[in-house]
Design an enzyme around this catalytic site. Structure first.
Site, PDB file in Angstrom:
ATOM      1  N   HIS A   1       0.854  -1.192   0.000  1.00  0.00           N
ATOM      2  CA  HIS A   1       0.000   0.000   0.000  1.00  0.00           C
ATOM      3  C   HIS A   1       0.885   1.236   0.000  1.00  0.00           C
ATOM      4  O   HIS A   1       1.278   1.742   1.057  1.00  0.00           O
ATOM      5  CB  HIS A   1      -0.930  -0.027   1.227  1.00  0.00           C
ATOM      6  CG  HIS A   1      -1.927   1.085   1.278  1.00  0.00           C
ATOM      7  ND1 HIS A   1      -3.123   0.985   1.976  1.00  0.00           N
ATOM      8  CD2 HIS A   1      -1.930   2.323   0.733  1.00  0.00           C
ATOM      9  CE1 HIS A   1      -3.803   2.108   1.846  1.00  0.00           C
ATOM     10  NE2 HIS A   1      -3.092   2.944   1.101  1.00  0.00           N
TER      11      HIS A   1
ATOM     12  N   GLU B   1     -11.061   3.477   6.180  1.00  0.00           N
ATOM     13  CA  GLU B   1      -9.988   4.380   6.625  1.00  0.00           C
ATOM     14  C   GLU B   1     -10.684   5.486   7.425  1.00  0.00           C
ATOM     15  O   GLU B   1     -10.646   5.506   8.651  1.00  0.00           O
ATOM     16  CB  GLU B   1      -9.224   4.951   5.422  1.00  0.00           C
ATOM     17  CG  GLU B   1      -8.135   5.955   5.797  1.00  0.00           C
ATOM     18  CD  GLU B   1      -7.470   6.628   4.581  1.00  0.00           C
ATOM     19  OE1 GLU B   1      -8.027   6.571   3.470  1.00  0.00           O
ATOM     20  OE2 GLU B   1      -6.388   7.239   4.767  1.00  0.00           O
TER      21      GLU B   1
ATOM     22  N   ASP C   1       1.830   4.089   2.686  1.00  0.00           N
ATOM     23  CA  ASP C   1       0.768   4.913   2.077  1.00  0.00           C
ATOM     24  C   ASP C   1       1.336   6.066   1.237  1.00  0.00           C
ATOM     25  O   ASP C   1       1.445   5.943   0.021  1.00  0.00           O
ATOM     26  CB  ASP C   1      -0.194   5.415   3.160  1.00  0.00           C
ATOM     27  CG  ASP C   1      -1.585   5.763   2.630  1.00  0.00           C
ATOM     28  OD1 ASP C   1      -1.853   5.508   1.447  1.00  0.00           O
ATOM     29  OD2 ASP C   1      -2.405   6.284   3.412  1.00  0.00           O
TER      30      ASP C   1
HETATM   31  N1  ADE Z   1      -4.648   8.671  -2.034  1.00  0.00           N
HETATM   32  C1  ADE Z   1      -3.407   8.744  -1.543  1.00  0.00           C
HETATM   33  N2  ADE Z   1      -3.397   8.393  -0.259  1.00  0.00           N
HETATM   34  C2  ADE Z   1      -4.657   8.059   0.084  1.00  0.00           C
HETATM   35  C3  ADE Z   1      -5.291   7.619   1.263  1.00  0.00           C
HETATM   36  N3  ADE Z   1      -4.618   7.414   2.405  1.00  0.00           N
HETATM   37  N4  ADE Z   1      -6.616   7.409   1.245  1.00  0.00           N
HETATM   38  C4  ADE Z   1      -7.300   7.617   0.120  1.00  0.00           C
HETATM   39  N5  ADE Z   1      -6.761   8.035  -1.019  1.00  0.00           N
HETATM   40  C5  ADE Z   1      -5.441   8.251  -1.034  1.00  0.00           C
HETATM   41 ZN    ZN Z   2      -3.764   4.787   0.467  1.00  0.00          ZN
END
Ligand code: ADE
Ligand code: ZN
Length: 333
Positions: free
Chosen positions: A16, A199, A277
Site C-alpha cells: 500500500h 480508513e 501509504d
Molecule cells: N490517495 C493517496 N493516499 C490516500 C489515502 N490514504 N486514502 C485515500 N486516497 C489516497
Molecule cells: Zn492509500
C-alpha cells in the site's frame, strides 16, 4: 537481535504505497524547475510546513497539487526510481505500487507516458536493485463511474503491466457501491482488485468492498474493528488489511500511535500488514512505520516476523516465492 535490528533485517513487501505520495519536496522542486512550472512554495522547508493535515481531504488537496509538476515520461521514472532507492534502504524486496492515472490524464498527460515511465523504473529496480514490483491502477472515487470506465478502457492496451485495479481518494460519500459495475468489468478483464475502505469511512464500506467489489485485499480497513461480524468474516476469509500506521496518525484516524489497533487486530487473527501509504507526506517509509508501532505498542520479535510474513502472503507474487520469503524470515532470530 533487538527489535530495531530485526526491523532492518527482515525482508518485507509493501502493498500500500501511492507512487505520487512518495514525491519528496526536493525532487518536486527539481522537476518543477526543469518543466518551468510554478509551485506555491519558496523552499523545501515551506513545503514541509504545509504538511499539517487534519483529515484525509486536507492531505489530498496538497497531494494532487504536488502531482501537477509531473509531465514527461522521465518525471514518472524519476519519481518511481527515488522510491525504489528507499525500498533498497529499508530491505523492501517487493512492492505493489498504486498510481492514479486520472490525476495525470485529466491534465492532458497521456496514459502511456505515465505507465511507461513507471514501468521502466520497475524494470530497472529488478535488474539493478533486485526489487520486484507490480503496478496497481486506482480509480479516483470522488470522480464519476463513467470516468472510471474511461480509465479502464485506456488501461486495456497496458493490461500486461497492471496487476490490479484499486479505489482511492475521498472516501466518505463515495462508497464502493458507486464502482460495482466498473470493478465487475475489471475482474472480467482479468485484473485483481483491491479498494481503500474503512480508513475514514465506516465498516459498512468494508462490507461493500467485500461483497460488491469482491476485493482480494482491503486497503486500510482499520475501522472494521467497530463491527464484530465483519471481524469474524475478515478472520475466516484471511482477508488482508494493508494498514498504514503513520498515515493514520497524520490524517487523525488515530489521535495517538499508542491507540493504534494494528497489534490488537494481529492478536485477534486478522491478516494485517504494515505499509507507508504516502511516505513523503506522512513522515516515513516502511521501516519508519515499523519503528513507530514497535515503540508505541511494544511489538515482540515474533509479532514483527508475523507482520513481515503477512506482507508476502498477502502479495500477488507466486506461491513458491511466498514460501521462499517465509523461510528466510524464519531463519532470523
Ligand atoms: N490517495 C493517496 N493516499 C490516500 C489515502 N490514504 N486514502 C485515500 N486516497 C489516497
Ligand atoms: Zn492509500
Amino acid at each position: 537481535m533487538n527489535q530495531l535490528e530485526l526491523i532492518q533485517a527482515l525482508p518485507k513487501a509493501e502493498l500500500h504505497v501511492h507512487i505520487e505520495g512518495t514525491f519528496e519536496p526536493e525532487l518536486m522542486f527539481e522537476i518543477a524547475q526543469r518543466n518551468h512550472i510554478d509551485i506555491p512554495y519558496k523552499s523545501v522547508e515551506e513545503v514541509k510546513q504545509a504538511y499539517n493535515f487534519h483529515n484525509l481531504q486536507s492531505f489530498l488537496d496538497i497531494y494532487y497539487a504536488g502531482a501537477n509538476v509531473l509531465i514527461h515520461e522521465q518525471d514518472f521514472y524519476d519519481l518511481a526510481w527515488a522510491y525504489f532507492e528507499k525500498c533498497a534502504e529499508d530491505h523492501v524486496v517487493h512492492t505493489e505500487m498504486f498510481f492514479d492515472p486520472q490525476t495525470h490524464t485529466d491534465r492532458g498527460i497521456a496514459f502511456a507516458t505515465v505507465i511507461q515511465g513507471l514501468k521502466r523504473a520497475c524494470d530497472d529496480a529488478q535488474s539493478k536493485l533486485g526489487i520486484s514490483s507490480h503496478l496497481i491502477m486506482c480509480f479516483l472515487r470522488h470522480l464519476s463511474e463513467e470516468a472510471a470506465f474511461q480509465t479502464l478502457e485506456q488501461a486495456l492496451p497496458f493490461k500486461e503491466q497492471i496487476i490490479a485495479v484499486g479505489l482511492d481518494s475521498s472516501e466518505v460519500g463515495h462508497p464502493p457501491s458507486k464502482f460495482e459495475r466498473v470493478f465487475a468489468k475489471a475482474r472480467e478483464e482479468g485484473f485483481l482488485v483491491v479498494a481503500h475502505a474503512g480508513e475514514e469511512g465506516p465498516a459498512e464500506y468494508v462490507w461493500e468492498a467485500l461483497d460488491l467489489l469482491r476485493v482480494n485485499r482491503i486497503d486500510h480497513g482499520v475501522r472494521s474493528e467497530e463491527d464484530p461480524m465483519l471481524m469474524q468474516r475478515l478472520i475466516a476469509e484471511k482477508m488482508p488489511l494493508t494498514v498504514c500506521p503513520l498515515s493514520n496518525l497524520k490524517l487523525c484516524v488515530v489521535d495517538d500511535m499508542a491507540q493504534h489497533n494494528i497489534r490488537r487486530l494481529l492478536q485477534k487473527g486478522v491478516h494485517v500488514t504494515v505499509n507507508s501509504d504516502d511516505p513523503s507526506y506522512f513522515g516515513g517509509y516502511m521501516n519508519d512505520n515499523f519503528i513507530a508501532i514497535t515503540k508505541a505498542l511494544n511489538l515482540s520479535n515474533d509479532e514483527l516476523k508475523q507482520l513481515a510474513k503477512n506482507s508476502f502472503e498477502a502479495s500477488f507474487i507466486p506461491a513458491a516465492e511466498k514460501q521462499k520469503w517465509a523461510k528466510e524470515i524464519d531463519t532470523l532470530a
